[in-house]
Design an enzyme around this catalytic site. Structure first.
Site, PDB file in Angstrom:
ATOM      1  N   GLU A 239      -5.119   1.214   2.864  1.00  0.00           N
ATOM      2  CA  GLU A 239      -4.857   0.209   3.894  1.00  0.00           C
ATOM      3  C   GLU A 239      -4.977   0.795   5.295  1.00  0.00           C
ATOM      4  O   GLU A 239      -5.504   0.159   6.209  1.00  0.00           O
ATOM      5  CB  GLU A 239      -3.453  -0.400   3.707  1.00  0.00           C
TER       6      GLU A 239
ATOM      7  N   ASP B  25      -0.569   4.331   0.735  1.00  0.00           N
ATOM      8  CA  ASP B  25      -1.071   5.358   1.658  1.00  0.00           C
ATOM      9  C   ASP B  25      -0.330   5.231   2.994  1.00  0.00           C
ATOM     10  O   ASP B  25       0.194   4.168   3.334  1.00  0.00           O
ATOM     11  CB  ASP B  25      -2.589   5.244   1.860  1.00  0.00           C
TER      12      ASP B  25
ATOM     13  N   HIS C 248       3.623   4.330  12.354  1.00  0.00           N
ATOM     14  CA  HIS C 248       2.431   5.011  12.902  1.00  0.00           C
ATOM     15  C   HIS C 248       2.807   6.078  13.930  1.00  0.00           C
ATOM     16  O   HIS C 248       1.923   6.743  14.464  1.00  0.00           O
ATOM     17  CB  HIS C 248       1.433   4.034  13.548  1.00  0.00           C
TER      18      HIS C 248
ATOM     19  N   ASP D 269       4.663  -6.169   4.798  1.00  0.00           N
ATOM     20  CA  ASP D 269       4.014  -5.107   5.584  1.00  0.00           C
ATOM     21  C   ASP D 269       4.009  -5.495   7.063  1.00  0.00           C
ATOM     22  O   ASP D 269       3.155  -5.044   7.818  1.00  0.00           O
ATOM     23  CB  ASP D 269       2.579  -4.893   5.066  1.00  0.00           C
TER      24      ASP D 269
ATOM     25  N   ARG E  72     -11.108 -11.368  19.540  1.00  0.00           N
ATOM     26  CA  ARG E  72     -10.139 -11.721  18.508  1.00  0.00           C
ATOM     27  C   ARG E  72     -10.343 -13.192  18.193  1.00  0.00           C
ATOM     28  O   ARG E  72     -10.481 -14.003  19.119  1.00  0.00           O
ATOM     29  CB  ARG E  72      -8.714 -11.460  18.993  1.00  0.00           C
TER      30      ARG E  72
ATOM     31  N   HIS F 107     -34.500   7.012  41.450  1.00  0.00           N
ATOM     32  CA  HIS F 107     -33.866   7.299  42.731  1.00  0.00           C
ATOM     33  C   HIS F 107     -33.466   5.959  43.353  1.00  0.00           C
ATOM     34  O   HIS F 107     -34.311   5.076  43.542  1.00  0.00           O
ATOM     35  CB  HIS F 107     -34.880   8.031  43.603  1.00  0.00           C
TER      36      HIS F 107
ATOM     37  N   HIS G 221       0.841  -1.213   0.000  1.00  0.00           N
ATOM     38  CA  HIS G 221       0.000   0.000   0.000  1.00  0.00           C
ATOM     39  C   HIS G 221       0.861   1.242   0.000  1.00  0.00           C
ATOM     40  O   HIS G 221       1.940   1.273   0.598  1.00  0.00           O
ATOM     41  CB  HIS G 221      -1.002  -0.004   1.150  1.00  0.00           C
TER      42      HIS G 221
END
Lengths: 462, 462
Positions: A155, A91, A429, A182, A330, A215, A89
């Protein structure tokens, strides 16, 4: 001169130019998350298209999608040879906090044997190695496979358009395997190949009790409190052994073979350093598995967010009307996130007491992915890495998810090999992303060797 | 003419003036929660001081506290007679939402046989009945008890200064019982006397796991998630039978006698209407008790607020670093909120897994309170109500808390009788608060009768 030596010599003689070309690519601020950079996305795609042609591709074009374009290219070496589809990628992530960069994020510099810029590793640097490997093999007359390239521009924002684009271009994308750079190595001296990615099933649950805040004095004890109910529901999702208690949750979990588990167990791991880094006295997870296994090859369940009632300073004596949580799981092969979402909802509804209503929504999902270590392409990658790093790579099972990899398998019927050359210190990142030139050069060499091993293995099978 | 008839005639002849006086009191915007009204608090206290003197008190003064002043007054009828200490409050709740009032909240009007204004019932209207009962008894020569008045200006903000003030004025406040009109009747045709108030133990719990938010893919399954842990801790606080599972929690809970429970059970209650009003299919609580008992005479535990992690739109795959909840318990005699706070913390710490740390704080507490129904002052109140309403009042156990009532018992050694004349429809704390003039007049008559019965019962015991 052997093919290996010829390619190595070509890299030595042309490496500096490769880095200059990469620098040019890195100057294009192709941040997919920021709409102001839309023109940069196209400019970057066009630059890569030219670079692919200059590197020897027979054909290269910028192809439109519902989002940012895909750069597609191909080089036919021999119609009888196997075909490798390279995915990458162009980007990149945003640069915030911008003030923490030493050099401008789109003003690459070479320092300390590294190239510093946003995308230096992820994924411009790693993708560009594949163009230069093609060039080197062509220049030395050693290209043993046909090559296809698919470089996307979304991506970092979830590859939203690529699944549909692949579905529409299945014929074009026919290949024997997908090759991706990657990911990272466990370490420079601990080479590894990522062969597992977990899937994701992300749910939101809302428990509604009384039609207004009550309450807690006047009603406390007589009415199901949605926040207490939600806590009970969440507590009921796991047991004391760290196992997920949703009925049938583990039915489709594939266990690693003892050999695979043993190979993974060789990855270096220091529990004390891990604990210290996180500031915790103890790790915690499923009984019978190591920390690496718990994140790599076993499913998990986490509350990502929870909210209900009064959350300000001091006290407010209310029974909330609603309580909500975001809960994600996951997944590992062969769990199907759509089926897991159904099981989750059924379980929650079955446990909900009569005094509340429960609403469950699936927010996001992705399939897990596994590269079997006996796959010819994995064996080719392992052989290549062993040659360039002098050490057999360890199979690595990452806890994270790259949903597009499992999409490739569903849509194109192709396995992927995740042959990445990043290192933790590359700070992808983050500010001051970088990529060691040594990784860049050795990666090109390793990629070229992969193609030779892959062609040879497939030939021996034929 | 009997004392009863004389007082009734006096109320008939002077009732309209009483209401005019009350209107004047209601024009003072004595909102204790809003600091801009500080001058109004003093003005209101001074007005009441004058009103007490006009109503026949021997002595009345505005006495300073650490907060808003207390109005103290006394009237000695006969040194040998019993002394009744009247407690009330002159501060009122804020008026928000102001736009929903039909008349100005501090511009009282008479309409439909009711007086409409903030404080019309709570507690200016109810307190003022005691001044007018004194006046009526004095005017008719029928005052059988000595009277003391303690009217505070901080009830709606937690009576923060009154406990200390009482401690400093124990001699001044010597009495046989405290009489309070600040509660409601179950209904006009179902007179009741509140004889139970629950205590409160309000806790905050913070669970801390890793030292930063973690990626739920890379770490999920290996690290204790503070939000999951908090859910388990909360779930462990109650069982399937609706009982609280903190060890020793019930050790000091006093059970009502079968006779008390039977009398309480006579209170009218429609479960279907209750459920419909709350929009729930089912009530839920401790096995073996009715809905009224669950809120009135049994302790309860509620999450009042909970928060952790990502709570915005969509998805974020994080393991939170912290998770927090506010959890409060309503207590019944003889539970001690300080001891319950300790038991709560010990239990939470004992259950916390090694991978997290748990911090528990007590935010607020108050003792429960019980008026035994064989107390002379309760019997006097019941006899008075039976005469004016034509029906024996039901003992009512409220789920709410008025912590100052149990403070009176601790500091002054005095029981309180909660002889209130409000009705649900009075909308205290809401826009368009009102108080029926019929309740106001009948309350004055009932209060006068209370004093006669109380003096007579104590005399018969002597």
């Amino acid at each position: 001169m052997s093919a290996e030596n010829a390619v190595q010599q070509y890299i030595r003689e042309n490496g500096q130019r490769f880095v200059e070309e990469l620098s040019e690519l890195l100057r294009i601020p192709s941040i997919s998350a920021e709409s102001a950079h839309a023109p940069d996305m196209l400019r970057c795609a066009e630059w890569l298209c030219d670079a692919l042609l200059r590197s020897g591709a027979d054909r290269a074009e910028v192809m439109s999608t519902d989002g940012n374009p895909v750069v597609y290219a191909e080089k036919t070496a021999d119609p009888a040879a196997p075909t490798v589809l390279v995915y990458g990628h162009y980007d990149v992530m945003p640069v915030d906090p911008a003030g923490e960069w030493t050099n401008g994020p789109f003003d690459p510099v070479i320092r300390e044997g590294r190239i510093w810029a946003r995308g230096a590793n992820d994924d411009k640097g790693q993708s560009y190695m594949h163009l230069k490997a093609m060039e080197a093999m062509l220049a030395t007359g050693t290209l043993p496979c046909n090559l296809k390239f698919m470089l996307e521009g979304e991506e970092e924002i979830g590859s939203a358009s690529l699944g549909k684009w692949c579905t529409e271009h299945q014929e074009l994308l026919k290949a024997d395997v997908i090759l991706v750079s990657d990911t990272s190595l466990l370490g420079w001296k601990t080479p590894s190949i990522t062969c597992g990615l977990r899937g994701l099933c992300y749910m939101e649950i809302e428990v509604t009790g009384p039609n207004k805040e009550l309450h807690s004095g006047l009603y406390g004890g007589a009415v199901a409190n949605p926040a207490n109910v939600l806590a009970r529901l969440i507590a009921a999702l796991t047991d004391e052994e760290g196992r997920i208690t949703i009925p049938h949750f583990y039915d489709t979990v594939r266990e690693l073979t003892p050999a695979e588990r043993e190979a993974f167990g060789k990855a270096p791991f220091c529990e004390a350093a891990y604990r210290k880094g996180l500031g915790i006295r103890s790790t915690q997870g499923e009984t019978g598995y190591t920390t690496m296994e718990r994140t790599g090859i076993r499913p998990s369940l986490d509350v990502n967010g929870i909210w209900s009632g009064y959350t300000g300073e001091g006290t407010k004596t209310v029974i909330p009307s609603k309580a909500c949580a975001k809960i994600s799981m996951r997944l590992v092969p062969d769990q199907d996130y759509r089926q897991i979402a159904r099981l989750f909802e059924e379980y929650m509804q079955a446990l909900a007491p009569a005094g509340v209503s429960v609403n469950v929504r699936a927010l996001h999902g992705g399939y897990p992915y596994l590269t079997p270590t006996d796959l010819p392409a994995y064996r080719a990658a392992a052989a290549a890495v062993e040659e360039t790093f002098g050490k057999e790579p360890l199979p690595y099972y990452s806890g994270g998810s790259i949903p597009i990899i499992s999409t490739f398998e569903k849509v194109l019927g192709l396995k992927s090999v995740l042959l990445g050359f990043g290192l933790d210190q590359d700070a992808i990142h983050s500010p001051n992303e970088s990529y060691a030139l040594e990784n860049f050069y050795r990666g090109i060499d390793t990629i070229a060797r992969f193609h030779r091993h892959f062609a040879a293995i497939l030939k021996s099978h034929a």
